[in-house]
Motif scaffolding. Structure first.
Motif, PDB file in Angstrom:
ATOM      1  N   LYS A 239       0.862  -1.506  -0.250  1.00  0.00           N
ATOM      2  CA  LYS A 239       0.312  -0.273  -0.321  1.00  0.00           C
ATOM      3  C   LYS A 239       0.723   1.119   0.005  1.00  0.00           C
ATOM      4  O   LYS A 239       0.313   2.445  -0.530  1.00  0.00           O
ATOM      5  N   THR A 240       1.710   1.027   0.440  1.00  0.00           N
ATOM      6  CA  THR A 240       2.416   2.800   1.245  1.00  0.00           C
ATOM      7  C   THR A 240       4.710   2.534   0.685  1.00  0.00           C
ATOM      8  O   THR A 240       4.912   3.374   0.016  1.00  0.00           O
ATOM      9  N   GLY A 241       4.491   1.072   0.309  1.00  0.00           N
ATOM     10  CA  GLY A 241       6.037   0.736  -0.438  1.00  0.00           C
ATOM     11  C   GLY A 241       7.223   1.290   0.902  1.00  0.00           C
ATOM     12  O   GLY A 241       8.350   0.327   0.897  1.00  0.00           O
ATOM     13  N   ARG A 242       6.625   0.983   1.998  1.00  0.00           N
ATOM     14  CA  ARG A 242       7.032   0.486   3.158  1.00  0.00           C
ATOM     15  C   ARG A 242       6.361  -0.006   4.392  1.00  0.00           C
ATOM     16  O   ARG A 242       5.690  -0.126   3.774  1.00  0.00           O
ATOM     17  N   SER A 243       7.645  -1.224   5.336  1.00  0.00           N
ATOM     18  CA  SER A 243       6.708  -1.840   6.275  1.00  0.00           C
ATOM     19  C   SER A 243       7.677  -1.353   7.628  1.00  0.00           C
ATOM     20  O   SER A 243       8.425  -1.271   6.958  1.00  0.00           O
ATOM     21  N   PRO A 244       6.968  -2.460   8.297  1.00  0.00           N
ATOM     22  CA  PRO A 244       8.654  -2.111   9.286  1.00  0.00           C
ATOM     23  C   PRO A 244       9.386  -3.214   9.346  1.00  0.00           C
ATOM     24  O   PRO A 244      10.322  -3.929  10.260  1.00  0.00           O
ATOM     25  N   GLN A 245       9.279  -4.067   8.235  1.00  0.00           N
ATOM     26  CA  GLN A 245      10.065  -5.095   7.748  1.00  0.00           C
ATOM     27  C   GLN A 245      11.529  -4.590   6.610  1.00  0.00           C
ATOM     28  O   GLN A 245      12.161  -5.298   6.588  1.00  0.00           O
ATOM     29  N   ALA A 314      22.968   1.575  14.937  1.00  0.00           N
ATOM     30  CA  ALA A 314      24.485   0.740  15.183  1.00  0.00           C
ATOM     31  C   ALA A 314      23.629  -0.964  14.900  1.00  0.00           C
ATOM     32  O   ALA A 314      24.229  -2.151  15.125  1.00  0.00           O
ATOM     33  N   ASP A 315      22.548  -1.288  15.796  1.00  0.00           N
ATOM     34  CA  ASP A 315      22.157  -2.117  16.030  1.00  0.00           C
ATOM     35  C   ASP A 315      21.301  -2.665  14.837  1.00  0.00           C
ATOM     36  O   ASP A 315      20.044  -3.963  14.791  1.00  0.00           O
ATOM     37  N   GLY A 316      21.259  -2.376  13.593  1.00  0.00           N
ATOM     38  CA  GLY A 316      20.834  -2.602  12.506  1.00  0.00           C
ATOM     39  C   GLY A 316      19.136  -2.165  11.833  1.00  0.00           C
ATOM     40  O   GLY A 316      18.547  -3.038  11.311  1.00  0.00           O
ATOM     41  N   ARG A 317      19.130  -1.978  13.123  1.00  0.00           N
ATOM     42  CA  ARG A 317      17.100  -1.993  13.309  1.00  0.00           C
ATOM     43  C   ARG A 317      16.442  -0.470  12.836  1.00  0.00           C
ATOM     44  O   ARG A 317      15.667  -0.574  12.328  1.00  0.00           O
ATOM     45  N   GLY A 318      17.310   0.494  12.229  1.00  0.00           N
ATOM     46  CA  GLY A 318      16.473   1.514  11.313  1.00  0.00           C
ATOM     47  C   GLY A 318      16.003   2.280  12.511  1.00  0.00           C
ATOM     48  O   GLY A 318      16.313   2.357  13.349  1.00  0.00           O
ATOM     49  N   LYS A 319      15.091   3.849  11.252  1.00  0.00           N
ATOM     50  CA  LYS A 319      14.990   4.772  12.836  1.00  0.00           C
ATOM     51  C   LYS A 319      13.928   4.714  12.323  1.00  0.00           C
ATOM     52  O   LYS A 319      13.698   5.564  11.003  1.00  0.00           O
ATOM     53  N   GLY A 320      12.670   4.897  13.007  1.00  0.00           N
ATOM     54  CA  GLY A 320      11.517   5.530  12.710  1.00  0.00           C
ATOM     55  C   GLY A 320      10.782   4.725  11.109  1.00  0.00           C
ATOM     56  O   GLY A 320      11.304   3.695  10.818  1.00  0.00           O
ATOM     57  N   THR A 321       9.781   4.928  10.879  1.00  0.00           N
ATOM     58  CA  THR A 321       9.463   5.549   9.035  1.00  0.00           C
ATOM     59  C   THR A 321      10.645   5.666   8.069  1.00  0.00           C
ATOM     60  O   THR A 321      10.104   4.996   7.139  1.00  0.00           O
ATOM     61  N   ALA A 322      11.561   6.567   8.440  1.00  0.00           N
ATOM     62  CA  ALA A 322      12.352   7.050   7.513  1.00  0.00           C
ATOM     63  C   ALA A 322      13.634   6.069   6.711  1.00  0.00           C
ATOM     64  O   ALA A 322      13.838   5.806   5.644  1.00  0.00           O
ATOM     65  N   TYR A 323      13.667   4.611   7.945  1.00  0.00           N
ATOM     66  CA  TYR A 323      14.946   4.616   7.140  1.00  0.00           C
ATOM     67  C   TYR A 323      14.614   3.078   7.993  1.00  0.00           C
ATOM     68  O   TYR A 323      14.508   2.559   9.017  1.00  0.00           O
ATOM     69  N   PRO A 324      14.903   2.265   6.747  1.00  0.00           N
ATOM     70  CA  PRO A 324      14.401   0.265   6.967  1.00  0.00           C
ATOM     71  C   PRO A 324      15.241   0.123   7.516  1.00  0.00           C
ATOM     72  O   PRO A 324      16.846   0.545   7.562  1.00  0.00           O
TER      73      PRO A 324
END
Length: 406
Positions: A239-245, A314-324
């Motif tokens: 739907k949006t081109g992004r997801s938490p994953q 640093a933990d590879g989890r991204g930041k918010g919804t901007a950086y996956p």
């Protein structure tokens, strides 16, 4: 006079009903053509929509897409609804010639006659555009249409989708869309040496020929490419081109932009329901280890801290919804390493969608990182945190450095 007035009223009502029906059929066809993403292949760069001319690359040569507008000489103007259904259902052209399977009739054959008629009604409503088709650049002997007869005998079974009575209506709708109209297996499967998609197991992932992107395994089960994803994650990505994953990049970004973002929530949920049901996969055999993999990963950790951690953490989890996130990201973990290499070199550009109108993009690092450094940082992110993918070598990077980005 009263009788004449009544007849006139009845006639007006009939005309209005017929017009409403025709308009409804066209709008339904417009939606179905969007699900099938017809415009992407049948529109050349900066050309009129659906007028054809975009060259579809294959390992055997290029095939220009045909004109789908109702121009009588160069488009579908001389076609009937029967002709159009036969093309999608049987892979046969207006004159009965076998169509090349770059046109995904192997999936479209599952479509109902009602849906092909609706799409045809929509295409007939478009402005006619004269756009003569250019010749293919298929090499000999692949351009010989006579060879399609044995190919069809080996790799094509015509037939509409048959609903599974043991499954829910949502599952059957999702299966119909994924296997048929949306033709997902045309990309999300490896191809055999004859160019036919492998369907057993279905949607198991593979390299998109010539484009050199890896379309991931779509199973959400154990060892699947979307293991750990929820149905909501799948819907969000489509739907949006992004997801938490992760984020849709490469060819999938165009699919989201032109097609899936416009689907109804019900259809997206149905597709996710179907994908959730795909079976678990057998563990993939690991390739031969690279001799200096540990050295590459150690070097890559320092590069990551300097160049990547500011956005991806640093933990590879991204930041918010901007950086996956990069941890457990299918684009990082694909078995070939192609996607991660290409994104590092050429950047990552998410689609602009109604749900994410100003997406963040990743800049290319091809000018900053040499082959050794790029291989090091890609190896690190593929093996850091909970990731357990194979290392990539400088030679792997070199092979894709010359491949154009998106």
């Amino acid at each position: 006079m009263r009788i004449a007035a009544k007849l006139s009223l009845v006639f007006s009502l009939l005309v209005a009903a017929a017009t409403a029906h025709a308009d409804g059929l066209v709008e339904r066809g417009r939606y179905l053509a969007t699900v099938g993403d017809c415009v992407s292949c049948h529109t050349s760069r900066n050309g009129p929509p659906f007028a054809g001319g975009r060259v579809v690359p294959t390992p055997f040569g290029g095939i220009p897409s045909p004109n789908l507008t109702p121009d009588r000489d160069t488009g579908l103007g001389a076609w009937s609804a029967d002709d159009f259904h036969r093309a999608l259902h049987e892979g046969k052209g207006h004159d009965g010639e076998s169509l090349y399977p770059a046109f995904p009739f192997t999936s479209y054959t599952k479509m109902t006659r009602a849906d092909t008629d609706a799409i045809f009604a929509f295409l007939r409503s478009l402005p006619a555009v004269r756009n003569p088709r250019t010749d293919t650049t298929l090499r000999f002997p692949y351009r010989m249409r006579s060879l399609m007869a044995p190919w069809r005998g080996l790799f094509f079974d015509a037939g509409e989708y048959v609903a599974d009575p043991k499954r829910s209506a949502a599952w059957n709708r999702g299966a119909y869309l994924v296997e048929g109209l949306a033709h997902c297996n045309e990309c999300h499967a490896r191809r055999n040496s004859f160019g036919a998609p492998v369907t057993d197991p279905i949607l198991a992932g593979g390299i998109i020929p010539v484009q050199n992107w890896y379309a991931p395994d779509l199973s959400m089960g154990v060892n699947g490419g979307l293991a750990g994803w929820s149905e909501a994650d799948v819907v969000s990505l489509l739907k949006t081109g992004r997801s938490p994953q992760g984020t849709a990049l490469g060819p999938m970004a165009e699919v989201v932009m032109r097609s899936t973002q416009h689907l109804t929530d019900g259809d997206l949920a149905a597709m996710a329901t179907y994908l959730k049901s795909l079976p678990a996969r057998e563990p993939r055999p690991m390739p031969e280890p690279i001799a200096n993999a540990r050295e590459l990963a150690t070097r890559g950790e320092a590069i990551y801290a300097k160049q990547c951690a500011g956005c991806h953490a640093a933990d590879g989890r991204g930041k918010g919804t901007a950086y996956p996130p990069l941890d457990r990201n299918p684009s990082v973990l694909d078995p070939t390493g192609i996607n991660a290499i290409r994104i590092v070199l050429n950047g990552g550009f998410a689609p602009a969608t109604a749900g994410n109108p100003r997406p963040y993009s990743m800049p290319p690092f091809s000018q900053r990182l040499g082959d050794d450094d790029a291989a090091s940082v890609v190896t690190y992110i593929r093996q850091a945190w909970s990731n357990k993918a194979a290392a990539v070598s400088p030679n792997d990077v070199r092979a894709y450095r010359s491949v154009p980005g998106d």
